[in-house]
Motif scaffolding. Structure first.
Motif, PDB file in Angstrom:
ATOM      1  N   ARG A 277       0.979  -1.137   0.032  1.00 10.74           N
ATOM      2  CA  ARG A 277      -0.022   0.090  -0.012  1.00 10.74           C
ATOM      3  C   ARG A 277       0.980   1.291   0.046  1.00 10.74           C
ATOM      4  NH1 ARG A 277      -3.033   1.132   5.376  1.00 10.74           N
ATOM      5  NH2 ARG A 277      -1.039   1.950   5.774  1.00 10.74           N
ATOM      6  N   THR A 278       0.417   2.275  -0.747  1.00 11.98           N
ATOM      7  CA  THR A 278       0.992   3.572  -0.589  1.00 11.98           C
ATOM      8  C   THR A 278       0.768   4.131   0.715  1.00 11.98           C
ATOM      9  OG1 THR A 278       0.612   3.791  -3.050  1.00 11.98           O
ATOM     10  CG2 THR A 278       1.284   5.657  -1.903  1.00 11.98           C
ATOM     11  N   PRO A 279       1.848   4.551   1.442  1.00 11.15           N
ATOM     12  CA  PRO A 279       1.726   5.192   2.684  1.00 11.15           C
ATOM     13  C   PRO A 279       1.636   6.710   2.610  1.00 11.15           C
ATOM     14  CG  PRO A 279       4.090   4.710   2.152  1.00 11.15           C
ATOM     15  CD  PRO A 279       3.332   3.871   1.208  1.00 11.15           C
ATOM     16  N   SER A 280       0.703   7.044   3.302  1.00  5.70           N
ATOM     17  CA  SER A 280       0.816   8.699   3.380  1.00  5.70           C
ATOM     18  C   SER A 280       2.174   9.465   3.612  1.00  5.70           C
ATOM     19  CB  SER A 280      -0.216   9.240   4.218  1.00  5.70           C
ATOM     20  OG  SER A 280      -0.284  10.795   4.436  1.00  5.70           O
ATOM     21  N   LEU A 281       2.383  10.340   3.108  1.00  9.23           N
ATOM     22  CA  LEU A 281       3.547  11.279   3.282  1.00  9.23           C
ATOM     23  C   LEU A 281       3.351  12.199   4.381  1.00  9.23           C
ATOM     24  CD1 LEU A 281       5.242  11.355  -0.165  1.00  9.23           C
ATOM     25  CD2 LEU A 281       5.708   9.845   1.508  1.00  9.23           C
ATOM     26  N   ARG A 282       2.489  12.642   4.918  1.00 10.44           N
ATOM     27  CA  ARG A 282       2.000  13.473   6.109  1.00 10.44           C
ATOM     28  C   ARG A 282       3.091  13.152   7.281  1.00 10.44           C
ATOM     29  NH1 ARG A 282      -2.219  17.010   4.782  1.00 10.44           N
ATOM     30  NH2 ARG A 282      -1.936  17.406   7.058  1.00 10.44           N
ATOM     31  N   ASN A 283       3.735  14.046   7.878  1.00  8.18           N
ATOM     32  CA  ASN A 283       4.781  13.598   8.871  1.00  8.18           C
ATOM     33  C   ASN A 283       5.950  12.794   8.539  1.00  8.18           C
ATOM     34  OD1 ASN A 283       3.374  15.238  11.064  1.00  8.18           O
ATOM     35  ND2 ASN A 283       1.654  14.030  10.241  1.00  8.18           N
ATOM     36  N   VAL A 284       6.125  12.621   7.130  1.00  9.81           N
ATOM     37  CA  VAL A 284       7.177  11.495   6.623  1.00  9.81           C
ATOM     38  C   VAL A 284       8.404  11.733   7.284  1.00  9.81           C
ATOM     39  CG1 VAL A 284       7.778  12.922   4.667  1.00  9.81           C
ATOM     40  CG2 VAL A 284       8.102  10.411   4.815  1.00  9.81           C
ATOM     41  N   ALA A 285       8.971  12.987   7.775  1.00 11.38           N
ATOM     42  CA  ALA A 285      10.225  13.313   7.858  1.00 11.38           C
ATOM     43  C   ALA A 285      10.299  12.807   9.480  1.00 11.38           C
ATOM     44  CB  ALA A 285      10.541  14.864   8.248  1.00 11.38           C
ATOM     45  N   LEU A 286       9.176  12.407  10.076  1.00  7.50           N
ATOM     46  CA  LEU A 286       9.353  11.828  11.407  1.00  7.50           C
ATOM     47  C   LEU A 286       9.350  10.059  11.656  1.00  7.50           C
ATOM     48  CD1 LEU A 286       6.856  14.220  13.171  1.00  7.50           C
ATOM     49  CD2 LEU A 286       9.250  14.344  13.219  1.00  7.50           C
ATOM     50  N   THR A 287       9.145   9.557  10.570  1.00  7.17           N
ATOM     51  CA  THR A 287       8.544   8.198  10.441  1.00  7.17           C
ATOM     52  C   THR A 287       9.873   7.268   9.965  1.00  7.17           C
ATOM     53  OG1 THR A 287       7.551   8.168   8.463  1.00  7.17           O
ATOM     54  CG2 THR A 287       6.208   8.648  10.326  1.00  7.17           C
ATOM     55  N   ALA A 288      11.049   7.608  10.007  1.00  9.47           N
ATOM     56  CA  ALA A 288      12.140   6.958   9.699  1.00  9.47           C
ATOM     57  C   ALA A 288      12.205   5.438  10.523  1.00  9.47           C
ATOM     58  CB  ALA A 288      13.656   7.409   9.610  1.00  9.47           C
ATOM     59  N   PRO A 289      12.638   4.545  10.037  1.00 14.45           N
ATOM     60  CA  PRO A 289      13.233   3.978   8.645  1.00 14.45           C
ATOM     61  C   PRO A 289      11.904   3.764   7.778  1.00 14.45           C
ATOM     62  CG  PRO A 289      13.207   2.269  10.055  1.00 14.45           C
ATOM     63  CD  PRO A 289      12.734   3.433  10.955  1.00 14.45           C
ATOM     64  N   TYR A 290      12.347   3.457   6.520  1.00 13.25           N
ATOM     65  CA  TYR A 290      11.101   3.536   5.481  1.00 13.25           C
ATOM     66  C   TYR A 290      10.927   2.224   4.866  1.00 13.25           C
ATOM     67  CZ  TYR A 290      11.773   8.498   6.487  1.00 13.25           C
ATOM     68  OH  TYR A 290      11.731   9.718   7.230  1.00 13.25           O
ATOM     69  N   MET A 291       9.924   2.436   3.910  1.00 10.29           N
ATOM     70  CA  MET A 291       9.512   0.825   3.158  1.00 10.29           C
ATOM     71  C   MET A 291       8.919  -0.059   4.294  1.00 10.29           C
ATOM     72  SD  MET A 291      10.427   2.573   0.778  1.00 10.29           S
ATOM     73  CE  MET A 291      10.014   1.450  -0.776  1.00 10.29           C
ATOM     74  N   HIS A 292       8.251  -1.040   3.469  1.00 11.25           N
ATOM     75  CA  HIS A 292       7.555  -1.950   4.429  1.00 11.25           C
ATOM     76  C   HIS A 292       8.434  -2.969   5.365  1.00 11.25           C
ATOM     77  CE1 HIS A 292       8.920  -5.552   1.880  1.00 11.25           C
ATOM     78  NE2 HIS A 292       8.986  -4.738   0.783  1.00 11.25           N
ATOM     79  N   ASP A 293       9.658  -2.930   4.961  1.00  8.05           N
ATOM     80  CA  ASP A 293      10.566  -3.669   5.977  1.00  8.05           C
ATOM     81  C   ASP A 293      11.542  -2.788   6.763  1.00  8.05           C
ATOM     82  OD1 ASP A 293      12.211  -2.919   3.804  1.00  8.05           O
ATOM     83  OD2 ASP A 293      12.977  -4.718   3.385  1.00  8.05           O
ATOM     84  N   GLY A 294      11.532  -1.486   6.569  1.00  5.72           N
ATOM     85  CA  GLY A 294      12.257  -0.581   7.140  1.00  5.72           C
ATOM     86  C   GLY A 294      13.826  -0.633   6.845  1.00  5.72           C
ATOM     87  N   SER A 295      13.826  -0.941   5.686  1.00  6.87           N
ATOM     88  CA  SER A 295      15.450  -1.184   5.139  1.00  6.87           C
ATOM     89  C   SER A 295      16.109   0.085   4.551  1.00  6.87           C
ATOM     90  CB  SER A 295      15.273  -2.164   3.902  1.00  6.87           C
ATOM     91  OG  SER A 295      14.515  -1.782   2.888  1.00  6.87           O
ATOM     92  N   LEU A 296      15.284   1.245   4.443  1.00  9.81           N
ATOM     93  CA  LEU A 296      16.147   2.448   4.329  1.00  9.81           C
ATOM     94  C   LEU A 296      16.039   3.506   5.437  1.00  9.81           C
ATOM     95  CD1 LEU A 296      14.393   3.028   0.731  1.00  9.81           C
ATOM     96  CD2 LEU A 296      16.559   1.903   1.242  1.00  9.81           C
TER      97      LEU A 296
END
Length: 360
Positions: A277-296
């Motif tokens: 699913r496409t995640p929302s980017l609202r507040n994206v700077a606070l939600t690291a790490p990224y992608m479904h497996d947190g690999s980035l």
């Protein structure tokens, strides 16, 4: 109930909770508060130390800094814990959309063997029914408490709380309203142009609606995790085809290879292999790490990967200058919610602009 209602309205005003709290009935407000109590209560896990708030931290936009969810007794799951803010924007839940409603989604962690680890929802109900505070509060909202508490009521109050999260404005909301061009800096405005233009980001993270949801609510293949299942895809497909939906779901949080197959595990449709699913980017700077497996690990890594992969799908590389990339990152960082006492565009708070529970 009158005293509780007044107290809750004051709390909502002071803490900047969403318009949902002010428009809802007293019973709905009370249900939201019960949901919040259950959300942070660790007694509903086998180790009495894990709750929803273990992975969904307010200071991280209700996401987790861990690559994958960590449940009871420090057991690791297979997927990243996404932000819960603005859940009203989503039409299906979990990364693979296997829950058709928020009420369905909020109950599953209780009996997930790597999250709360309860054997059944009956154990959850037993704890609630034996707790005098919960019994009394459920009675106030539903007219019956104690032994009469039902799992559907638990789902209702938890979903009410999650729907209440978010709804704050960010500076882009002010900018898009049209009367506040100063809400974004020149660099951030340049980043918006990259986002909508050469970057092609808005093809999936749509800048539509007010406030913009930044998700098309669809499932897309990102290429992340393909190396986990591609060598054994034929065997994996046959294995999953022979299982019922419950057994397939159990494999998602036991086996990273299965988890990487994405929505295919839910639908068994080949076009969904590796789709999430496409995640929302609202507040994206606070939600690291990224992608479904947190690999980035960082937002910059995520931007680099998305530009590369989107270009590869198009068959034409997406080339951005260092200045364009910097402006894109600055724009994404502008999508954080503004504090309630710093809402710069007051006219944007009119009834109808902010999402409510009916927006899902």
């Amino acid at each position: 109930m009158g005293k509780n209602k007044n107290h809750l309205l004051v709390v909502a005003a002071l803490t900047g909770l969403t318009l949902f709290h002010f428009c809802a009935s007293a019973a709905s407000i009370q249900a939201t508060e019960i949901g919040h109590q259950i959300f942070i209560d660790p007694q509903f896990s086998v180790d009495h130390a894990t709750s929803c708030s273990t992975c969904h931290l307010p200071e991280r936009a209700f996401s987790s800094p861990e690559p994958v969810a960590v449940g009871h007794d420090h057991l690791h799951g297979t997927r990243n814990a996404p932000s819960l803010l603005n859940a009203v924007h989503y039409r299906m839940f979990f990364w693979d959309g296997r829950a058709p409603s928020l009420e369905d989604q909020v109950l599953r962690p209780f009996v997930n063997e790597r999250e709360f680890g309860m054997h059944s929802h009956s154990e959850v109900l037993e704890k609630l029914r034996m707790n005098q505070r919960y019994a009394s509060e459920f009675r106030e909202v539903f007219g019956a408490g104690g032994k009469s508490i039902q799992i559907g009521q638990v789902a209702s109050v938890l979903a009410a709380y999650v729907r209440s999260l978010g709804g704050q404005l960010n500076r882009l909301d002010c900018f898009l309203e049209g009367n506040h061009p100063e809400a974004l800096t020149p660099v951030e405005r340049d980043g918006l142009e990259v986002f909508r233009g050469v970057g092609g980001c808005d093809a999936c993270h749509t800048v539509e609606g007010r406030p913009a949801s930044f998700t098309d609510n669809k499932f897309h293949i990102s290429g992340i995790g393909f190396e986990k299942f591609s060598p054994t895809l034929s065997d994996l497909s046959r294995k999953l085809a022979g299982l019922d939906s419950v057994s397939r779901e159990n494999l998602i949080f036991r086996d990273p290879t299965v988890a990487a197959a994405g929505r295919f595990v839910v639908t068994l449709d080949p076009k969904d292999i590796g789709a999430f699913r496409t995640p929302s980017l609202r507040n994206v700077a606070l939600t690291a790490p990224y992608m479904h497996d947190g690999s980035l690990k960082t937002l910059e890594e995520a931007v680099d990967y998305e530009l590369y992969y989107t270009g590869s799908l198009r068959g034409t590389p997406i080339i951005v200058t260092p200045a364009q990339k910097a402006s894109l990152l600055a724009f994404l960082e502008s999508l954080n919610d503004m504090p309630a006492n710093e809402q710069a565009c007051k006219s944007a708070t009119k009834v109808g602009l902010l999402p409510t529970s009916g927006s899902q």
